[in-house]
Write a protein that holds these residues in place. Structure first.
Motif, PDB file in Angstrom:
ATOM      1  N   GLU A 149      -6.791  -1.759   6.094  1.00  0.00           N
ATOM      2  CA  GLU A 149      -7.852  -0.847   6.500  1.00  0.00           C
ATOM      3  C   GLU A 149      -7.856  -0.658   8.012  1.00  0.00           C
ATOM      4  O   GLU A 149      -8.098   0.448   8.509  1.00  0.00           O
ATOM      5  CB  GLU A 149      -9.207  -1.373   6.034  1.00  0.00           C
ATOM      6  CG  GLU A 149     -10.402  -0.501   6.411  1.00  0.00           C
ATOM      7  CD  GLU A 149     -10.376   0.874   5.775  1.00  0.00           C
ATOM      8  OE1 GLU A 149     -11.193   1.717   6.179  1.00  0.00           O
ATOM      9  OE2 GLU A 149      -9.539   1.120   4.872  1.00  0.00           O
TER      10      GLU A 149
ATOM     11  N   GLU B 296     -15.409   4.370  -0.218  1.00  0.00           N
ATOM     12  CA  GLU B 296     -14.807   4.226   1.110  1.00  0.00           C
ATOM     13  C   GLU B 296     -14.731   5.585   1.811  1.00  0.00           C
ATOM     14  O   GLU B 296     -14.926   5.677   3.026  1.00  0.00           O
ATOM     15  CB  GLU B 296     -13.414   3.617   0.995  1.00  0.00           C
ATOM     16  CG  GLU B 296     -13.412   2.149   0.601  1.00  0.00           C
ATOM     17  CD  GLU B 296     -12.015   1.564   0.595  1.00  0.00           C
ATOM     18  OE1 GLU B 296     -11.222   1.917   1.486  1.00  0.00           O
ATOM     19  OE2 GLU B 296     -11.709   0.755  -0.301  1.00  0.00           O
TER      20      GLU B 296
ATOM     21  N   ARG C 150      -5.277   1.873   8.956  1.00  0.00           N
ATOM     22  CA  ARG C 150      -5.734   3.226   8.642  1.00  0.00           C
ATOM     23  C   ARG C 150      -6.766   3.714   9.664  1.00  0.00           C
ATOM     24  O   ARG C 150      -6.754   4.876  10.079  1.00  0.00           O
ATOM     25  CB  ARG C 150      -6.327   3.267   7.232  1.00  0.00           C
ATOM     26  CG  ARG C 150      -5.322   2.947   6.120  1.00  0.00           C
ATOM     27  CD  ARG C 150      -5.934   3.131   4.752  1.00  0.00           C
ATOM     28  NE  ARG C 150      -5.023   2.736   3.685  1.00  0.00           N
ATOM     29  CZ  ARG C 150      -5.133   1.615   2.981  1.00  0.00           C
ATOM     30  NH1 ARG C 150      -6.143   0.780   3.240  1.00  0.00           N
ATOM     31  NH2 ARG C 150      -4.270   1.323   2.039  1.00  0.00           N
ATOM     32  N   ILE C 151      -7.669   2.805  10.046  1.00  0.00           N
ATOM     33  CA  ILE C 151      -8.737   3.182  10.974  1.00  0.00           C
ATOM     34  C   ILE C 151      -8.174   3.589  12.332  1.00  0.00           C
ATOM     35  O   ILE C 151      -8.531   4.624  12.885  1.00  0.00           O
ATOM     36  CB  ILE C 151      -9.744   2.024  11.135  1.00  0.00           C
ATOM     37  CG1 ILE C 151     -10.601   1.904   9.868  1.00  0.00           C
ATOM     38  CG2 ILE C 151     -10.645   2.247  12.357  1.00  0.00           C
ATOM     39  CD1 ILE C 151     -11.494   0.685   9.860  1.00  0.00           C
TER      40      ILE C 151
ATOM     41  N   ASP D  70      -6.484  -6.894   2.860  1.00  0.00           N
ATOM     42  CA  ASP D  70      -7.166  -5.599   2.791  1.00  0.00           C
ATOM     43  C   ASP D  70      -7.733  -5.201   4.146  1.00  0.00           C
ATOM     44  O   ASP D  70      -7.794  -4.017   4.479  1.00  0.00           O
ATOM     45  CB  ASP D  70      -8.286  -5.644   1.751  1.00  0.00           C
ATOM     46  CG  ASP D  70      -7.756  -5.605   0.326  1.00  0.00           C
ATOM     47  OD1 ASP D  70      -6.581  -5.254   0.147  1.00  0.00           O
ATOM     48  OD2 ASP D  70      -8.522  -5.939  -0.600  1.00  0.00           O
ATOM     49  N   GLN D  71      -8.182  -6.191   4.933  1.00  0.00           N
ATOM     50  CA  GLN D  71      -8.708  -5.896   6.259  1.00  0.00           C
ATOM     51  C   GLN D  71      -7.619  -5.364   7.174  1.00  0.00           C
ATOM     52  O   GLN D  71      -7.852  -4.442   7.961  1.00  0.00           O
ATOM     53  CB  GLN D  71      -9.338  -7.147   6.871  1.00  0.00           C
ATOM     54  CG  GLN D  71     -10.640  -7.585   6.215  1.00  0.00           C
ATOM     55  CD  GLN D  71     -11.196  -8.847   6.843  1.00  0.00           C
ATOM     56  OE1 GLN D  71     -10.482  -9.835   7.041  1.00  0.00           O
ATOM     57  NE2 GLN D  71     -12.472  -8.822   7.182  1.00  0.00           N
TER      58      GLN D  71
ATOM     59  N   ARG E 135       0.843  -1.191   0.000  1.00  0.00           N
ATOM     60  CA  ARG E 135       0.000   0.000   0.000  1.00  0.00           C
ATOM     61  C   ARG E 135       0.878   1.241   0.000  1.00  0.00           C
ATOM     62  O   ARG E 135       1.774   1.377   0.839  1.00  0.00           O
ATOM     63  CB  ARG E 135      -0.905   0.026   1.237  1.00  0.00           C
ATOM     64  CG  ARG E 135      -2.150  -0.813   1.108  1.00  0.00           C
ATOM     65  CD  ARG E 135      -1.879  -2.298   1.101  1.00  0.00           C
ATOM     66  NE  ARG E 135      -3.118  -3.063   0.902  1.00  0.00           N
ATOM     67  CZ  ARG E 135      -3.141  -4.380   0.777  1.00  0.00           C
ATOM     68  NH1 ARG E 135      -2.022  -5.081   0.821  1.00  0.00           N
ATOM     69  NH2 ARG E 135      -4.291  -5.004   0.573  1.00  0.00           N
TER      70      ARG E 135
ATOM     71  N   ARG F 211     -16.297   6.355   5.435  1.00  0.00           N
ATOM     72  CA  ARG F 211     -15.483   6.887   6.527  1.00  0.00           C
ATOM     73  C   ARG F 211     -16.083   8.183   7.073  1.00  0.00           C
ATOM     74  O   ARG F 211     -16.117   8.410   8.287  1.00  0.00           O
ATOM     75  CB  ARG F 211     -14.053   7.115   6.034  1.00  0.00           C
ATOM     76  CG  ARG F 211     -13.081   7.526   7.128  1.00  0.00           C
ATOM     77  CD  ARG F 211     -11.658   7.613   6.623  1.00  0.00           C
ATOM     78  NE  ARG F 211     -11.145   6.310   6.236  1.00  0.00           N
ATOM     79  CZ  ARG F 211     -10.921   5.941   4.972  1.00  0.00           C
ATOM     80  NH1 ARG F 211     -11.177   6.777   3.983  1.00  0.00           N
ATOM     81  NH2 ARG F 211     -10.449   4.747   4.698  1.00  0.00           N
TER      82      ARG F 211
ATOM     83  N   THR G  82     -15.736  -3.979   7.831  1.00  0.00           N
ATOM     84  CA  THR G  82     -14.778  -2.894   7.658  1.00  0.00           C
ATOM     85  C   THR G  82     -15.359  -1.845   6.719  1.00  0.00           C
ATOM     86  O   THR G  82     -16.371  -2.080   6.042  1.00  0.00           O
ATOM     87  CB  THR G  82     -13.456  -3.411   7.071  1.00  0.00           C
ATOM     88  OG1 THR G  82     -13.703  -3.934   5.755  1.00  0.00           O
ATOM     89  CG2 THR G  82     -12.862  -4.511   7.940  1.00  0.00           C
ATOM     90  N   ASN G  83     -14.702  -0.693   6.632  1.00  0.00           N
ATOM     91  CA  ASN G  83     -15.185   0.359   5.750  1.00  0.00           C
ATOM     92  C   ASN G  83     -15.282  -0.087   4.288  1.00  0.00           C
ATOM     93  O   ASN G  83     -16.277   0.210   3.622  1.00  0.00           O
ATOM     94  CB  ASN G  83     -14.298   1.603   5.875  1.00  0.00           C
ATOM     95  CG  ASN G  83     -14.550   2.344   7.175  1.00  0.00           C
ATOM     96  OD1 ASN G  83     -15.428   1.992   7.951  1.00  0.00           O
ATOM     97  ND2 ASN G  83     -13.766   3.374   7.435  1.00  0.00           N
ATOM     98  N   PRO G  84     -14.260  -0.780   3.728  1.00  0.00           N
ATOM     99  CA  PRO G  84     -14.389  -1.236   2.338  1.00  0.00           C
ATOM    100  C   PRO G  84     -15.568  -2.196   2.148  1.00  0.00           C
ATOM    101  O   PRO G  84     -16.252  -2.147   1.120  1.00  0.00           O
ATOM    102  CB  PRO G  84     -13.049  -1.941   2.079  1.00  0.00           C
ATOM    103  CG  PRO G  84     -12.106  -1.318   3.021  1.00  0.00           C
ATOM    104  CD  PRO G  84     -12.908  -1.043   4.261  1.00  0.00           C
TER     105      PRO G  84
END
Length: 225
Positions: free
Chosen positions: A116, A188, A119-120, A112-113, A23, A192, A176-178
């Motif tokens: 994310e 996304e 980031r969260i 991806d989780q 990423r 958020r 999750t957000n995605p």
């Protein structure tokens, strides 16, 4: 975002580094093989997030989390700590959150989780794996506080828009957000933004509290978790 990786297995650290550094916005600045090294690396490199294993020789991930939060020597805020483990056990969840961890994710989560989740927590929110969220809600409903919300809490939830309630329900289920974005056909960024508005309107600090609020207000039931 600057990240410190703490895990006693070098193979696991290498795999995590590979996942994270794919990423563009995430960068590993240091690695640690035990809790003491994790504390030292956090103090030296001042990362945004520490991804912390629970079971490590010597100082555990929970103890290292507590030390980073309690003994942070700098004027800027201490890093957010994401607990990453193979053990979905209540004792670790409760201990880690009590020590100051901002999130708890299982090692078998999708790449991806993990990205994310980093980031969260970096943005000041909290995140738990879906199974952990369910267990915390179960523990809450068995407690003396009970599952009922106050009139004020219900009123705050009622003030949410229909779409915000949709986001809240999925958030409470551990998505999750995605994943929420895909389910609701949103971006996304939009998800958020809605999560932040939900927390503000409900006067809450994190996603865990939001999940409990959704349950208490009757937006979700045991069967729907």
């Amino acid at each position: 975002m600057r990240i410190v990786l703490a895990d006693d297995q070098s193979v696991v650290r290498a795999a995590l580094r590979m996942v994270i550094e794919r990423r563009e916005d995430l960068h590993v600045v240091s690695e640690a093989a035990d809790g003491a090294q994790a504390v030292a690396a956090a103090f030296e490199f001042r990362p945004d997030v520490v991804v912390m294993d629970v079971r490590m020789p010597g100082m555990t991930g929970v103890d290292a989390t507590r030390a980073i939060v309690r003994d942070w020597p700098h004027a800027d805020p201490h890093p957010k700590i994401l607990i990453l483990t193979t053990f979905d056990l209540d004792e670790y969840v409760h201990a880690a959150l009590h020590a100051g961890a901002a999130g708890f994710l299982l090692k078998n989560s999708q790449p991806d989780q993990l990205a994310e989740a980093i980031r969260i927590v970096a943005e000041g929110e909290s995140i738990l794996s879906p199974s952990t969220t369910r267990r915390l809600i179960d523990a809450f409903t068995r407690s003396a506080a009970g599952p009922r919300a106050t009139a004020g809490e219900v009123d705050l939830v009622d003030r949410l828009t229909e779409r915000e309630r949709d986001v809240l329900v999925l958030l409470a289920k551990g998505y999750t957000n995605p994943e929420i974005a895909e389910i609701l056909g949103l971006t996304e960024t939009s998800v958020r933004s809605r999560v932040n508005r939900i927390l503000t309107r409900l006067q809450l600090d994190n996603r865990v509290q939001a999940a409990l609020a959704a349950y208490r207000a009757g937006l979700i039931s045991d069967e729907k978790l």
